[in-house]
Design a protein around this motif. Structure first.
Motif, short mmCIF file in Angstrom:
data_model
loop_
_atom_site.label_atom_id
_atom_site.label_comp_id
_atom_site.label_asym_id
_atom_site.label_seq_id
_atom_site.Cartn_x
_atom_site.Cartn_y
_atom_site.Cartn_z
N ALA A 1 0.80 -1.28 -0.02
CA ALA A 1 -0.14 0.15 0.13
C ALA A 1 0.84 1.17 0.02
CB ALA A 1 -0.98 -0.13 1.06
N PHE A 2 1.79 1.30 0.57
CA PHE A 2 2.92 2.34 0.65
C PHE A 2 3.30 2.86 -0.64
CE2 PHE A 2 6.66 4.78 1.86
CZ PHE A 2 6.07 5.62 2.70
N GLY A 3 3.82 1.82 -1.43
CA GLY A 3 4.21 1.90 -2.62
C GLY A 3 3.26 2.34 -3.87
N ALA A 4 1.88 2.50 -3.26
CA ALA A 4 0.82 2.99 -4.39
C ALA A 4 0.86 4.46 -4.32
CB ALA A 4 -0.58 2.51 -3.78
N ASP A 5 0.26 4.90 -5.39
CA ASP A 5 -0.05 6.36 -5.46
C ASP A 5 -1.18 6.89 -4.73
OD1 ASP A 5 1.90 6.92 -7.76
OD2 ASP A 5 0.56 5.45 -8.88
N HIS A 6 -2.27 6.05 -4.39
CA HIS A 6 -3.28 6.32 -3.65
C HIS A 6 -3.69 4.97 -2.63
CE1 HIS A 6 -3.70 10.36 -5.78
NE2 HIS A 6 -3.92 9.44 -6.98
N VAL A 7 -4.45 5.32 -1.61
CA VAL A 7 -4.67 3.92 -0.73
C VAL A 7 -6.27 4.51 -0.34
CG1 VAL A 7 -4.74 2.99 1.43
CG2 VAL A 7 -2.61 3.74 0.33
N ILE A 8 -7.01 3.52 -0.56
CA ILE A 8 -8.51 3.49 -0.32
C ILE A 8 -8.84 2.63 0.93
CG2 ILE A 8 -11.11 3.42 -0.93
CD1 ILE A 8 -9.62 5.57 -2.31
N VAL A 9 -9.37 3.17 2.26
CA VAL A 9 -9.55 2.29 3.03
C VAL A 9 -11.20 1.95 3.34
CG1 VAL A 9 -9.26 2.22 5.83
CG2 VAL A 9 -7.91 3.60 4.51
N VAL A 10 -11.40 0.58 3.14
CA VAL A 10 -12.67 0.28 3.54
C VAL A 10 -12.77 -0.84 4.52
CG1 VAL A 10 -14.33 -1.22 2.08
CG2 VAL A 10 -12.91 -0.04 0.70
N ASN A 11 -13.93 -0.54 5.31
CA ASN A 11 -14.04 -1.15 6.45
C ASN A 11 -15.50 -0.89 7.06
OD1 ASN A 11 -13.35 -2.97 8.34
ND2 ASN A 11 -12.62 -1.76 9.81
N ARG A 12 -16.11 -1.88 7.94
CA ARG A 12 -17.38 -1.62 8.72
C ARG A 12 -17.08 -0.71 9.66
NH1 ARG A 12 -19.29 -7.25 10.45
NH2 ARG A 12 -17.60 -7.33 11.50
N VAL A 13 -17.92 0.02 10.08
CA VAL A 13 -17.94 0.95 11.26
C VAL A 13 -18.78 0.65 12.13
CG1 VAL A 13 -18.03 3.28 12.15
CG2 VAL A 13 -17.20 2.92 9.75
#
Length: 221
Positions: free
Chosen positions: A128-140
């Motif tokens: 993930a650190f090497g990506a240009d962008h990170v999308i965080v998906v999770n239940r709240v």
């Protein structure tokens, strides 16, 4: 002894994929995501309802922008603490390369991005650190062990999920000295400023473990 019947207000979202795409479109990410850029999308280990559909819809949204999304298993030590085990775990939820239409990049390697203000290292998934962008998906939802104004959700995914086993070991150790809320806020502050978090997709389930609400939020939110 009294017999009690409880009736829950249980709203249920009908169009899961359509809602994910509409929510991400609402953020106008086209202004930030350029064609060909790599976008890491997290997949956790908690058995979220409709998670494969949610992840696939997110993948398709970024593909429509010309980006190159990939999936990162984001969990601490689950799946036996191995890349193979974590990949198998999310595939068991239906999150496969064939279904989602993009690669899965599973690794237990992390990058130490900095030291938190409290003095412990902040770990972040290497892929993930090497990506240009990170999308965080999770239940709240409420956390099963810790209590605070921020419990289980997008912030925790940036902490434990993307911290992988290396990060989980650190954070579970320092919980003896700091509150869960302080650790979450301290690590999330560093991750948001240093790890190219673009947005989050929060999922809320009703009392029957059905998808009730999905909302996309920008990193500043």
């Amino acid at each position: 002894i009294f017999r009690v019947r409880q009736t829950f207000d249980a709203p249920r979202l009908a169009d899961i994929a359509g809602t994910v795409k509409a929510e991400l479109a609402r953020l106008n990410l086209r202004d930030k995501v350029r064609p060909g850029q790599a976008v890491a999308i997290t997949a956790g280990s908690r058995g979220v309802a409709n998670i494969a559909i949610i992840i696939k819809a997110a993948v398709e949204h970024f593909q429509s922008l010309g980006a190159a999304p990939f999936i990162v298993p984001a969990m601490g030590s689950h799946g036996g603490g191995t890349a193979e085990g974590q990949r198998e775990l999310i595939e068991g939820y239906g999150i496969t390369e064939q279904f989602c239409g993009c690669p899965i990049r599973a690794s237990m390697e992390t990058v130490v991005v900095c030291q938190a203000a409290e003095g412990f290292p902040v770990h972040f998934d290497q892929q993930a650190f090497g990506a240009d962008h990170v999308i965080v998906v999770n239940r709240v939802k409420p956390h099963t062990m810790f209590t605070g104004d921020v419990e289980s959700g997008l912030m925790k995914m940036m902490l434990i999920g993307l911290g992988k086993h290396n990060g989980a070991k650190v954070y579970h150790r320092v919980i003896r000295n700091y509150s869960f809320g302080q650790i979450v806020r301290s690590v999330a502050r560093e991750v948001l400023s240093k790890c190219r978090i673009l947005a989050g997709v929060g999922v809320v389930e009703n009392a029957h473990d059905q998808t009730a609400k999905i909302k996309a939020v920008g990193a500043h939110e």
